[in-house]
Design a protein around this motif. Structure first.
Motif, mmCIF file in Angstrom:
data_model
loop_
_atom_site.group_PDB
_atom_site.id
_atom_site.type_symbol
_atom_site.label_atom_id
_atom_site.label_comp_id
_atom_site.label_asym_id
_atom_site.label_seq_id
_atom_site.Cartn_x
_atom_site.Cartn_y
_atom_site.Cartn_z
ATOM 1 N N LEU A 74 6.581 15.977 20.146
ATOM 2 C CA LEU A 74 5.451 16.308 19.286
ATOM 3 C C LEU A 74 5.593 15.664 17.905
ATOM 4 C CD1 LEU A 74 4.877 20.047 20.185
ATOM 5 C CD2 LEU A 74 3.395 18.108 20.721
ATOM 6 N N THR A 75 6.798 15.635 17.390
ATOM 7 C CA THR A 75 7.036 14.998 16.096
ATOM 8 C C THR A 75 6.759 13.507 16.174
ATOM 9 O OG1 THR A 75 8.728 16.647 15.637
ATOM 10 C CG2 THR A 75 8.737 14.670 14.277
ATOM 11 N N VAL A 76 7.214 12.846 17.229
ATOM 12 C CA VAL A 76 6.986 11.416 17.396
ATOM 13 C C VAL A 76 5.496 11.119 17.551
ATOM 14 C CG1 VAL A 76 7.388 9.460 18.932
ATOM 15 C CG2 VAL A 76 9.274 10.938 18.306
ATOM 16 N N ILE A 77 4.765 11.953 18.260
ATOM 17 C CA ILE A 77 3.326 11.744 18.439
ATOM 18 C C ILE A 77 2.601 11.814 17.103
ATOM 19 C CG2 ILE A 77 1.232 12.804 19.384
ATOM 20 C CD1 ILE A 77 2.942 13.550 21.849
ATOM 21 N N VAL A 78 2.935 12.789 16.269
ATOM 22 C CA VAL A 78 2.276 12.933 14.972
ATOM 23 C C VAL A 78 2.607 11.755 14.061
ATOM 24 C CG1 VAL A 78 2.218 14.355 12.885
ATOM 25 C CG2 VAL A 78 2.110 15.427 15.124
ATOM 26 N N ILE A 79 3.859 11.368 14.011
ATOM 27 C CA ILE A 79 4.261 10.245 13.164
ATOM 28 C C ILE A 79 3.621 8.956 13.648
ATOM 29 C CG2 ILE A 79 6.230 8.834 12.469
ATOM 30 C CD1 ILE A 79 7.867 11.435 12.421
ATOM 31 N N THR A 80 3.552 8.741 14.949
ATOM 32 C CA THR A 80 2.937 7.533 15.499
ATOM 33 C C THR A 80 1.450 7.481 15.182
ATOM 34 O OG1 THR A 80 4.553 7.479 17.276
ATOM 35 C CG2 THR A 80 2.534 6.246 17.617
ATOM 36 N N PHE A 81 0.770 8.599 15.294
ATOM 37 C CA PHE A 81 -0.657 8.633 14.959
ATOM 38 C C PHE A 81 -0.882 8.260 13.500
ATOM 39 C CE2 PHE A 81 -4.369 10.974 13.394
ATOM 40 C CZ PHE A 81 -5.348 10.347 14.154
ATOM 41 N N ALA A 82 -0.091 8.823 12.607
ATOM 42 C CA ALA A 82 -0.241 8.529 11.184
ATOM 43 C C ALA A 82 0.079 7.061 10.893
ATOM 44 C CB ALA A 82 0.663 9.441 10.364
ATOM 45 N N LEU A 83 1.121 6.535 11.498
ATOM 46 C CA LEU A 83 1.502 5.143 11.286
ATOM 47 C C LEU A 83 0.434 4.188 11.814
ATOM 48 C CD1 LEU A 83 3.711 3.112 10.416
ATOM 49 C CD2 LEU A 83 4.544 3.230 12.758
ATOM 50 N N THR A 84 -0.110 4.473 12.991
ATOM 51 C CA THR A 84 -1.144 3.619 13.568
ATOM 52 C C THR A 84 -2.409 3.644 12.713
ATOM 53 O OG1 THR A 84 -0.262 4.032 15.770
ATOM 54 C CG2 THR A 84 -2.481 3.140 15.646
ATOM 55 N N ALA A 85 -2.810 4.811 12.255
ATOM 56 C CA ALA A 85 -3.987 4.901 11.395
ATOM 57 C C ALA A 85 -3.779 4.124 10.096
ATOM 58 C CB ALA A 85 -4.300 6.363 11.094
ATOM 59 N N TYR A 86 -2.608 4.241 9.511
ATOM 60 C CA TYR A 86 -2.310 3.514 8.275
ATOM 61 C C TYR A 86 -2.324 2.008 8.506
ATOM 62 C CZ TYR A 86 0.140 2.070 4.058
ATOM 63 O OH TYR A 86 0.498 1.450 2.896
ATOM 64 N N MET A 87 -1.717 1.557 9.601
ATOM 65 C CA MET A 87 -1.688 0.119 9.880
ATOM 66 C C MET A 87 -3.083 -0.421 10.155
ATOM 67 S SD MET A 87 1.978 -0.340 11.889
ATOM 68 C CE MET A 87 1.192 -0.813 13.345
ATOM 69 N N LEU A 88 -3.924 0.349 10.836
ATOM 70 C CA LEU A 88 -5.297 -0.097 11.083
ATOM 71 C C LEU A 88 -6.087 -0.210 9.786
ATOM 72 C CD1 LEU A 88 -6.241 1.818 14.335
ATOM 73 C CD2 LEU A 88 -6.070 -0.648 14.044
ATOM 74 N N VAL A 89 -5.908 0.723 8.874
ATOM 75 C CA VAL A 89 -6.596 0.652 7.588
ATOM 76 C C VAL A 89 -6.142 -0.580 6.809
ATOM 77 C CG1 VAL A 89 -6.793 1.791 5.337
ATOM 78 C CG2 VAL A 89 -7.072 3.100 7.429
ATOM 79 N N ILE A 90 -4.857 -0.841 6.796
ATOM 80 C CA ILE A 90 -4.336 -2.020 6.101
ATOM 81 C C ILE A 90 -4.851 -3.301 6.753
ATOM 82 C CG2 ILE A 90 -2.223 -3.308 5.556
ATOM 83 C CD1 ILE A 90 -2.625 -0.874 3.805
ATOM 84 N N ALA A 91 -4.883 -3.353 8.093
ATOM 85 C CA ALA A 91 -5.368 -4.549 8.789
ATOM 86 C C ALA A 91 -6.846 -4.799 8.512
ATOM 87 C CB ALA A 91 -5.126 -4.414 10.289
ATOM 88 N N ILE A 92 -7.650 -3.735 8.490
ATOM 89 C CA ILE A 92 -9.072 -3.896 8.184
ATOM 90 C C ILE A 92 -9.259 -4.397 6.760
ATOM 91 C CG2 ILE A 92 -11.221 -2.603 7.807
ATOM 92 C CD1 ILE A 92 -10.397 -0.875 10.232
ATOM 93 N N ARG A 93 -8.496 -3.849 5.849
ATOM 94 C CA ARG A 93 -8.591 -4.283 4.444
ATOM 95 C C ARG A 93 -8.174 -5.747 4.284
ATOM 96 N NH1 ARG A 93 -10.604 -2.665 -0.572
ATOM 97 N NH2 ARG A 93 -9.405 -3.808 -2.090
ATOM 98 N N VAL A 94 -7.116 -6.149 4.946
ATOM 99 C CA VAL A 94 -6.658 -7.537 4.878
ATOM 100 C C VAL A 94 -7.710 -8.468 5.474
ATOM 101 C CG1 VAL A 94 -4.974 -9.135 5.881
ATOM 102 C CG2 VAL A 94 -4.193 -7.057 4.785
ATOM 103 N N TYR A 95 -8.308 -8.069 6.593
ATOM 104 C CA TYR A 95 -9.315 -8.916 7.222
ATOM 105 C C TYR A 95 -10.557 -9.044 6.338
ATOM 106 C CZ TYR A 95 -12.364 -10.984 10.677
ATOM 107 O OH TYR A 95 -13.225 -11.833 11.324
ATOM 108 N N ARG A 96 -10.964 -7.965 5.691
ATOM 109 C CA ARG A 96 -12.129 -8.036 4.798
ATOM 110 C C ARG A 96 -11.849 -8.901 3.577
ATOM 111 N NH1 ARG A 96 -14.428 -1.858 4.684
ATOM 112 N NH2 ARG A 96 -15.303 -1.884 6.791
#
Length: 114
Positions: A74-96
């Motif tokens: 459960l801890t790994v799932i929560v951390i992975t979700f947060a990390l993936t969301a953060y990386m997607l936000v950074i990738a979208i910002r970089v692409y824009r």
């Protein structure tokens, strides 16, 4: 059954390393997600795929299940979700901002044809 899960987890980890070594940010993010799933399978297998009673002290239960692997999952799932969301936000910002998701173009490495 544990051997099969270990093999599947190894294949997932190998595929994730291949994706994370690519030049596209989206493939790197997908590779990170697959890596986390492979690690989840490894943690689950390390906990043992055995049957037992609930992890509550009771006189009628002779063999208990270990609750630690589920808590770690459960801890790994929560951390992975947060990390993936953060990386997607950074990738979208970089692409824009830059108009590309190629990591070499982001570093400023000159191309072969320039």
């Amino acid at each position: 059954m544990e051997i099969l899960i270990i093999i599947v987890a190894g294949i997932m980890i190998g595929a994730s390393v291949y994706l994370m070594l690519s030049k596209s940010l989206i493939r790197i993010i997908i590779g990170t997600g697959i890596l986390s799933h492979g690690i989840l399978l490894m943690l689950l297998t390390m906990g043992g795929l055995k049957r037992g009673g609930i992890p509550v002290l009771d006189d009628s239960v002779q063999q208990y299940s270990d609750p630690l692997p589920q808590a770690m999952l459960l801890t790994v799932i929560v951390i992975t979700f947060a990390l993936t969301a953060y990386m997607l936000v950074i990738a979208i910002r970089v692409y824009r901002e830059l108009g590309t998701d190629n990591v070499e173009e982001l570093k400023g490495v000159p191309r072969e044809d320039d």
